[in-house]
Design a protein around this motif. Structure first.
Motif, mmCIF file in Angstrom:
data_model
loop_
_atom_site.group_PDB
_atom_site.id
_atom_site.type_symbol
_atom_site.label_atom_id
_atom_site.label_comp_id
_atom_site.label_asym_id
_atom_site.label_seq_id
_atom_site.Cartn_x
_atom_site.Cartn_y
_atom_site.Cartn_z
ATOM 1 N N ALA A 70 10.424 45.118 11.761
ATOM 2 C CA ALA A 70 10.037 44.218 12.848
ATOM 3 C C ALA A 70 9.861 42.839 12.239
ATOM 4 O O ALA A 70 9.439 42.704 11.091
ATOM 5 N N TYR A 71 10.199 41.819 13.002
ATOM 6 C CA TYR A 71 9.953 40.460 12.523
ATOM 7 C C TYR A 71 9.424 39.601 13.670
ATOM 8 O O TYR A 71 9.755 39.817 14.826
ATOM 9 N N VAL A 72 8.565 38.667 13.277
ATOM 10 C CA VAL A 72 7.981 37.720 14.230
ATOM 11 C C VAL A 72 8.482 36.331 13.847
ATOM 12 O O VAL A 72 8.362 35.922 12.694
ATOM 13 N N ILE A 73 9.062 35.658 14.817
ATOM 14 C CA ILE A 73 9.595 34.313 14.604
ATOM 15 C C ILE A 73 8.681 33.310 15.293
ATOM 16 O O ILE A 73 8.299 33.503 16.445
ATOM 17 N N ARG A 74 8.356 32.255 14.571
ATOM 18 C CA ARG A 74 7.552 31.164 15.119
ATOM 19 C C ARG A 74 8.389 29.892 15.039
ATOM 20 O O ARG A 74 8.822 29.505 13.952
ATOM 21 N N ILE A 75 8.631 29.271 16.188
ATOM 22 C CA ILE A 75 9.434 28.050 16.262
ATOM 23 C C ILE A 75 8.502 26.926 16.700
ATOM 24 O O ILE A 75 7.915 26.992 17.781
ATOM 25 N N GLU A 76 8.343 25.915 15.838
ATOM 26 C CA GLU A 76 7.437 24.802 16.110
ATOM 27 C C GLU A 76 8.241 23.524 16.290
ATOM 28 O O GLU A 76 9.041 23.171 15.431
ATOM 29 N N ASN A 77 8.001 22.833 17.388
ATOM 30 C CA ASN A 77 8.692 21.578 17.657
ATOM 31 C C ASN A 77 7.838 20.408 17.161
ATOM 32 O O ASN A 77 6.839 20.053 17.772
ATOM 33 N N HIS A 78 8.243 19.823 16.025
ATOM 34 C CA HIS A 78 7.532 18.670 15.462
ATOM 35 C C HIS A 78 8.226 17.360 15.826
ATOM 36 O O HIS A 78 7.867 16.310 15.302
ATOM 37 N N SER A 79 9.246 17.431 16.682
ATOM 38 C CA SER A 79 9.950 16.202 17.075
ATOM 39 C C SER A 79 9.254 15.587 18.289
ATOM 40 O O SER A 79 8.305 16.150 18.822
ATOM 41 N N ASP A 80 9.786 14.440 18.735
ATOM 42 C CA ASP A 80 9.163 13.756 19.865
ATOM 43 C C ASP A 80 9.895 14.029 21.171
ATOM 44 O O ASP A 80 9.719 13.317 22.145
ATOM 45 N N GLN A 81 10.752 15.047 21.188
ATOM 46 C CA GLN A 81 11.436 15.390 22.428
ATOM 47 C C GLN A 81 11.508 16.902 22.618
ATOM 48 O O GLN A 81 11.328 17.656 21.676
ATOM 49 N N THR A 82 11.742 17.298 23.853
ATOM 50 C CA THR A 82 11.844 18.712 24.190
ATOM 51 C C THR A 82 13.206 19.248 23.769
ATOM 52 O O THR A 82 14.228 18.600 23.988
ATOM 53 N N TRP A 83 13.204 20.438 23.167
ATOM 54 C CA TRP A 83 14.435 21.113 22.771
ATOM 55 C C TRP A 83 14.503 22.469 23.460
ATOM 56 O O TRP A 83 13.494 23.146 23.575
ATOM 57 N N GLN B 120 15.850 31.493 27.202
ATOM 58 C CA GLN B 120 16.337 30.268 26.570
ATOM 59 C C GLN B 120 15.216 29.233 26.724
ATOM 60 O O GLN B 120 15.276 28.343 27.573
ATOM 61 N N PRO B 121 14.173 29.403 25.904
ATOM 62 C CA PRO B 121 12.955 28.607 26.122
ATOM 63 C C PRO B 121 13.126 27.120 25.845
ATOM 64 O O PRO B 121 13.891 26.723 24.976
ATOM 65 N N HIS B 122 12.389 26.314 26.620
ATOM 66 C CA HIS B 122 12.236 24.889 26.361
ATOM 67 C C HIS B 122 10.963 24.744 25.536
ATOM 68 O O HIS B 122 9.920 25.294 25.908
ATOM 69 N N ILE B 123 11.046 24.004 24.434
ATOM 70 C CA ILE B 123 9.889 23.819 23.564
ATOM 71 C C ILE B 123 9.566 22.324 23.551
ATOM 72 O O ILE B 123 10.328 21.512 23.024
ATOM 73 N N ALA B 124 8.450 21.997 24.167
ATOM 74 C CA ALA B 124 8.042 20.598 24.294
ATOM 75 C C ALA B 124 7.558 20.054 22.955
ATOM 76 O O ALA B 124 7.238 20.820 22.042
ATOM 77 N N PRO B 125 7.482 18.711 22.820
ATOM 78 C CA PRO B 125 6.944 18.122 21.590
ATOM 79 C C PRO B 125 5.568 18.713 21.278
ATOM 80 O O PRO B 125 4.715 18.800 22.164
ATOM 81 N N GLY B 126 5.395 19.151 20.046
ATOM 82 C CA GLY B 126 4.134 19.774 19.644
ATOM 83 C C GLY B 126 4.014 21.219 20.082
ATOM 84 O O GLY B 126 3.037 21.888 19.768
ATOM 85 N N GLY B 127 5.009 21.711 20.790
ATOM 86 C CA GLY B 127 4.954 23.076 21.314
ATOM 87 C C GLY B 127 5.414 24.113 20.311
ATOM 88 O O GLY B 127 6.062 23.813 19.303
#
Length: 128
Positions: A31-44, A72-79
């Motif tokens: 099993a694996y857990v993935i953590r995706i952190e948005n450190h940019s200033d725009q939503t990806w 297909q998640p949207h990840i906001a800045p800081g999200g």
């Protein structure tokens, strides 16, 4: 603007665990857990994933698909977006890595690398 050769400031980390209760000597389950952190200033938005999986016997598996865990998640800045999944390999230790295809609000796409990680059974001796 992010070009095709650069990636946004989106960071991926992985935590992996062997699942002995679901494994056999011929089929090791992790099993694996993935953590995706948005450190940019725009939503990806995470559009797609690409995995390269190789087991100790050299068997290679390539997985390409839309999104992750049906989203297909949207990840906001800081999200942060966290999900878990699993993988099976025949021989350990194996390794796994790849990238996500992300898109910004203007439709520009970029690849975000997934750092490679090892699929190994704790305490198992490896033969050279």
């Amino acid at each position: 603007m992010t070009g095709p050769d650069s990636s946004p400031d989106v960071r991926v980390s992985v935590e992996v665990h062997h699942l002995p209760a679901h494994s056999t000597p011929e089929r090791r389950v992790f099993a694996y857990v993935i953590r995706i952190e948005n450190h940019s200033d725009q939503t990806w938005q995470l559009l797609a994933r690409h995995w390269d999986i190789v087991d100790a016997g050299g068997r290679e598996t390539v997985v390409d698909g839309d999104g992750v865990v049906g989203q297909q998640p949207h990840i906001a800045p800081g999200g942060v977006f966290v999900y878990d999944s699993f993988v099976t390999v025949q021989d350990t230790p194996g390794r796994m890595g790849g990238y996500y295809v992300m898109q910004d609000a203007w439709g520009a796409r970029a690849r975000v690398p997934i750092p490679p990680f090892v699929l190994e059974v704790p305490g198992e001796r490896t033969l050279n």
